[in-house]
Design a protein around this motif. Sequence first.
Motif, short mmCIF file in Angstrom:
data_model
loop_
_atom_site.label_atom_id
_atom_site.label_comp_id
_atom_site.label_asym_id
_atom_site.label_seq_id
_atom_site.Cartn_x
_atom_site.Cartn_y
_atom_site.Cartn_z
N GLY A 1 0.83 -1.19 0.00
CA GLY A 1 0.00 0.00 0.00
C GLY A 1 0.87 1.24 0.00
N LYS A 2 0.27 2.39 0.22
CA LYS A 2 1.01 3.64 0.23
C LYS A 2 2.07 3.61 1.33
N GLU B 1 15.82 -7.25 -1.67
CA GLU B 1 15.91 -6.35 -2.83
C GLU B 1 14.56 -5.66 -3.06
N VAL B 2 14.59 -4.35 -3.18
CA VAL B 2 13.35 -3.61 -3.45
C VAL B 2 12.85 -3.96 -4.85
N ILE B 3 11.58 -4.39 -4.92
CA ILE B 3 10.96 -4.75 -6.19
C ILE B 3 10.05 -3.62 -6.68
N ASP B 4 9.21 -3.11 -5.78
CA ASP B 4 8.25 -2.09 -6.18
C ASP B 4 7.71 -1.42 -4.93
N TYR B 5 6.85 -0.42 -5.14
CA TYR B 5 6.18 0.29 -4.04
C TYR B 5 4.69 0.34 -4.30
N GLY B 6 3.94 0.60 -3.21
CA GLY B 6 2.53 0.83 -3.35
C GLY B 6 2.25 2.20 -3.94
N PRO B 7 1.04 2.41 -4.45
CA PRO B 7 0.67 3.71 -5.04
C PRO B 7 0.84 4.85 -4.05
N GLY B 8 1.38 5.97 -4.53
CA GLY B 8 1.53 7.15 -3.69
C GLY B 8 2.73 7.14 -2.78
N ILE C 1 9.35 -2.89 11.72
CA ILE C 1 8.11 -2.23 12.13
C ILE C 1 7.42 -1.66 10.90
N MET C 2 6.12 -1.84 10.82
CA MET C 2 5.32 -1.25 9.75
C MET C 2 4.35 -0.25 10.36
N ARG C 3 4.43 1.01 9.89
CA ARG C 3 3.52 2.05 10.37
C ARG C 3 2.77 2.74 9.25
N GLN C 4 2.97 2.28 8.03
CA GLN C 4 2.33 2.92 6.88
C GLN C 4 0.95 2.33 6.62
N SER C 5 0.16 3.08 5.85
CA SER C 5 -1.19 2.67 5.42
C SER C 5 -2.07 2.27 6.60
N GLY C 6 -1.91 2.99 7.71
CA GLY C 6 -2.75 2.76 8.88
C GLY C 6 -2.37 1.55 9.70
N ALA C 7 -1.26 0.90 9.36
CA ALA C 7 -0.84 -0.30 10.08
C ALA C 7 0.09 0.05 11.22
N HIS C 8 0.13 -0.80 12.21
CA HIS C 8 1.16 -0.74 13.25
C HIS C 8 1.46 -2.18 13.61
N ALA C 9 2.43 -2.74 12.93
CA ALA C 9 2.67 -4.17 13.05
C ALA C 9 4.17 -4.43 13.15
N MET D 1 8.35 -9.66 1.23
CA MET D 1 7.95 -8.94 2.43
C MET D 1 7.40 -7.57 2.04
N LEU D 2 6.68 -6.96 2.98
CA LEU D 2 6.33 -5.55 2.89
C LEU D 2 7.11 -4.81 3.95
N LEU D 3 7.84 -3.76 3.56
CA LEU D 3 8.59 -2.96 4.50
C LEU D 3 8.13 -1.51 4.46
N ASP D 4 8.20 -0.86 5.60
CA ASP D 4 7.87 0.55 5.73
C ASP D 4 9.00 1.36 5.09
N GLU D 5 8.66 2.17 4.09
CA GLU D 5 9.73 2.88 3.37
C GLU D 5 10.45 3.90 4.26
N ASP D 6 9.80 4.35 5.34
CA ASP D 6 10.46 5.27 6.25
C ASP D 6 11.45 4.58 7.18
N MET D 7 11.35 3.26 7.28
CA MET D 7 12.22 2.50 8.17
C MET D 7 13.40 1.87 7.44
#
Length: 344
Positions: free
Chosen positions: A22-23, A78-85, A101-109, A125-131
């Motif tokens: 996601g974003k 390896e970064v493959i892609d990102y969510g929209p926005g 830690i994931m804090r994007q798109s309303g998640a806290h996981a 995996m999904l990673l928080d781009e800010d982390m």
Amino acid sequence: MKAAFIQNGTVHVGDMPDPVPGKGQALVRTHSCGMCASEAHFLHSGETIVALSKVHGGPYAGLDVSRPFIPGHEYVGEVIDYGPGSRRTVKAGRKVTSIPIMRQSGAHAIVGFSHDCPGGFGEYMLLDEDMMLEVPGDLDDDLAAMTEPLAVGLEHARRGRPDKDDITLVLGCGAIGLGVIAGLKLMGIAPIIAADFHEDRRALAIAMGANIVVDPRDLSPYGPLPDLGNRRANLVYECVGLPGLLQQIITGVGFGARIVMGGYCMEPEQLLVFAAQNKRLNIQFAAGEEPQDMELALRAIADGRIDVRPWLGERIGLEKVDAAMRAMSGPGAPVRTVVDPRTL
């Protein structure tokens, strides 16, 4: 995607849905993922950990251990892609690691302990781009995967606020204890005493920078040590996590000692406040790493200031995850087994 996942206290290998970013979320293909004792805790005591989080607060309250989840929080990929926005902080094709830690798109996981954020025992995996932290392209994947466990030890080391006059004692020479030793050495702190029952772990402690090692069955690590002119440690790092150990430390240390509690204990701990008060002890509880610890860990591994190669054991595919998790606390077990989810 292929993954090793835990469900109802059992490790399975099979197909799981590909995660969709996601974003603010990056889709990352896992290259290497270290195997931590916390995964074994969830394998054997997952319901207890979730129940404790629900009562006392914690990041695991939303986990349903009857449903499959993909563990693994010590990773490089390896970064493959990102969510929209998304801001796309690291270019596609580059390698990254992150605080799990994931804090994007309303998640806290917590990555690896969430149904929405699969960990590094899966292909994606999904990673928080800010982390995320970009990993140097020439850094070996298995070494880069040690960034997170090393960062935990670095966090614990600085929590004790050591200075040049301290004599430090590290109890337990698993990954956390070894990381504490490495962190203390990086700060120029000496002498460093390390205590562990296992000879191989004491040897690793010396390799990471300890000056003196002690087998607690032969000599109390809390009392005056002949090799130190009968001086004793005044700053103790507990990196074991067994009930009763805190009181043992309180009984053993001298007046004015400081204690950093880094071991992950899920059982009630009793202590005699009277004894701690009479000695004017300071007890500090340490937790997970922070961004500054991750950045330092990655830099120190990449430039060779901290050599984590002795931590590494076998590199395995998904089919060997179950056996490796069950053997990870046995005699002679490596500090870290590394999983490559791209292979079975």
